[in-house]
Motif scaffolding. Structure first.
Motif, PDB file in Angstrom:
ATOM      1  N   TYR A  83       0.869  -1.189   0.000  1.00 50.07           N
ATOM      2  CA  TYR A  83       0.000   0.000   0.000  1.00 50.07           C
ATOM      3  C   TYR A  83       0.898   1.229   0.000  1.00 50.07           C
ATOM      4  CZ  TYR A  83      -3.448   3.487   1.428  1.00 50.07           C
ATOM      5  OH  TYR A  83      -4.257   4.599   1.491  1.00 50.07           O
ATOM      6  N   SER A  84       0.553   2.195  -0.821  1.00 56.49           N
ATOM      7  CA  SER A  84       1.341   3.421  -0.905  1.00 56.49           C
ATOM      8  C   SER A  84       0.398   4.602  -1.102  1.00 56.49           C
ATOM      9  CB  SER A  84       2.343   3.335  -2.060  1.00 56.49           C
ATOM     10  OG  SER A  84       3.082   4.537  -2.170  1.00 56.49           O
ATOM     11  N   LYS A  85       0.640   5.653  -0.319  1.00 63.03           N
ATOM     12  CA  LYS A  85      -0.202   6.841  -0.410  1.00 63.03           C
ATOM     13  C   LYS A  85       0.652   8.080  -0.196  1.00 63.03           C
ATOM     14  CE  LYS A  85      -4.089   9.197  -0.559  1.00 63.03           C
ATOM     15  NZ  LYS A  85      -4.911   9.309  -1.793  1.00 63.03           N
ATOM     16  N   GLU A  86       0.734   8.922  -1.236  1.00 62.18           N
ATOM     17  CA  GLU A  86       1.436  10.190  -1.098  1.00 62.18           C
ATOM     18  C   GLU A  86       0.496  11.243  -0.532  1.00 62.18           C
ATOM     19  OE1 GLU A  86       3.076  11.233  -4.848  1.00 62.18           O
ATOM     20  OE2 GLU A  86       4.551   9.591  -4.872  1.00 62.18           O
ATOM     21  N   GLU A  87       1.056  12.125   0.280  1.00 60.14           N
ATOM     22  CA  GLU A  87       0.268  13.165   0.956  1.00 60.14           C
ATOM     23  C   GLU A  87      -0.906  12.534   1.695  1.00 60.14           C
ATOM     24  OE1 GLU A  87      -0.756  16.341  -1.652  1.00 60.14           O
ATOM     25  OE2 GLU A  87       1.276  16.619  -2.392  1.00 60.14           O
ATOM     26  N   ALA A  88      -0.590  11.514   2.464  1.00 59.54           N
ATOM     27  CA  ALA A  88      -1.628  10.815   3.227  1.00 59.54           C
ATOM     28  C   ALA A  88      -2.201  11.719   4.308  1.00 59.54           C
ATOM     29  CB  ALA A  88      -1.033   9.557   3.847  1.00 59.54           C
ATOM     30  N   LYS A  89      -3.498  11.695   4.431  1.00 51.10           N
ATOM     31  CA  LYS A  89      -4.183  12.491   5.447  1.00 51.10           C
ATOM     32  C   LYS A  89      -5.080  11.619   6.318  1.00 51.10           C
ATOM     33  CE  LYS A  89      -4.156  16.688   2.612  1.00 51.10           C
ATOM     34  NZ  LYS A  89      -5.008  17.725   1.949  1.00 51.10           N
ATOM     35  N   LYS A  90      -5.963  10.873   5.680  1.00 46.94           N
ATOM     36  CA  LYS A  90      -6.873  10.002   6.414  1.00 46.94           C
ATOM     37  C   LYS A  90      -7.354   8.909   5.458  1.00 46.94           C
ATOM     38  CE  LYS A  90     -11.019  10.065   9.340  1.00 46.94           C
ATOM     39  NZ  LYS A  90     -12.103  10.915   9.893  1.00 46.94           N
ATOM     40  N   GLY A  91      -7.332   7.684   5.929  1.00 45.74           N
ATOM     41  CA  GLY A  91      -7.764   6.610   5.043  1.00 45.74           C
ATOM     42  C   GLY A  91      -7.616   5.242   5.678  1.00 45.74           C
ATOM     43  N   LYS A  92      -7.816   4.222   4.835  1.00 45.07           N
ATOM     44  CA  LYS A  92      -7.734   2.839   5.286  1.00 45.07           C
ATOM     45  C   LYS A  92      -6.944   2.024   4.262  1.00 45.07           C
ATOM     46  CE  LYS A  92     -12.315   2.986   7.489  1.00 45.07           C
ATOM     47  NZ  LYS A  92     -13.674   2.354   7.533  1.00 45.07           N
ATOM     48  N   PHE A  93      -6.411   0.902   4.712  1.00 42.93           N
ATOM     49  CA  PHE A  93      -5.770  -0.045   3.804  1.00 42.93           C
ATOM     50  C   PHE A  93      -5.995  -1.455   4.333  1.00 42.93           C
ATOM     51  CE2 PHE A  93      -2.513   1.235   6.855  1.00 42.93           C
ATOM     52  CZ  PHE A  93      -2.023   0.016   7.296  1.00 42.93           C
TER      53      PHE A  93
END
Length: 205
Positions: free
Chosen positions: A69-79
């Protein structure tokens, strides 16, 4: 669930709750690692506090493959992902900025679950039309399977360690016997050589 925090700087671990929170210093990286068995569901929910001029990248990896899992500029989420093999899985947060101006720390809240904890039994109840008692029995059944699986793995590891220990003991025994044989042979040769030398010098008969 116990997660190891491997990073520079302090953080706060809340054992038993499954959720952790820590402060990420600007332009630094903090990671969490854990060993997880094969075919285990892992879910995570994260929230990163916003700071002007700062961004935070989130990456979930194992020891061999690409990003799970990869997320740039992560703020709020799920994986979520299912483990392919017994391995060490790592969750990393990295703070980035385009300028060198002073920033304050970012608060990160992370809730990670795996195995029975990660399974959504409300969806199971809706899909299979189960009653509350049946859902609880299903959860207990899954928990029992998980415990049995953990004990099986521990038994296998114990057998491997015992075999390794026995193999090492045998090697040490054989090496000791070989060393003793070499010492006895060398001592015998020395006695014979000295006896022959003294006879040649006519010091002994």
């Amino acid at each position: 669930m116990m997660w190891l925090l491997l990073f520079l700087g302090p953080c706060f671990l809340l054992p038993g709750t499954g959720a952790i929170s820590f402060y990420l210093r600007p332009l630094t990286k903090k990671c969490l690692k854990e060993e997880i068995h094969k075919d285990v569901l892992v879910t995570g929910q994260y929230e990163v506090s916003e700071q002007p001029g700062l961004t935070c990248d989130l990456k979930v990896t194992d020891s061999i493959g690409p990003y799970l899992y990869s997320k740039e500029e992560a703020k709020k989420g799920k994986f979520a992902f299912t483990t392919d093999d017994y391995d060490v899985y790592e969750v990393c947060f990295e703070s980035k900025s385009a300028s060198d101006m002073g920033f304050t720390d970012q608060l990160i809240v992370l809730d990670i679950k795996h195995g029975v904890e990660a399974k959504n039994y409300e969806d199971v109840a809706k899909t299979e039309k189960l009653k509350p008692l049946e859902v609880e029995l299903r959860r207990l059944e899954d928990l029992t399977h998980s415990v049995v699986k953990d004990f099986s793995y521990m038994k296998k590891r114990e057998e491997e360690m015992r075999d390794t220990n026995e193999s090492t003991s045998l090697r040490v025994l054989y090496f000791s016997m070989f060393s003793m044989f070499c010492l006895v042979a060398l001592a015998t040769w020395q006695v014979c050589y000295l006896r022959h030398f003294f006879k040649a010098k006519k010091l002994i008969e």
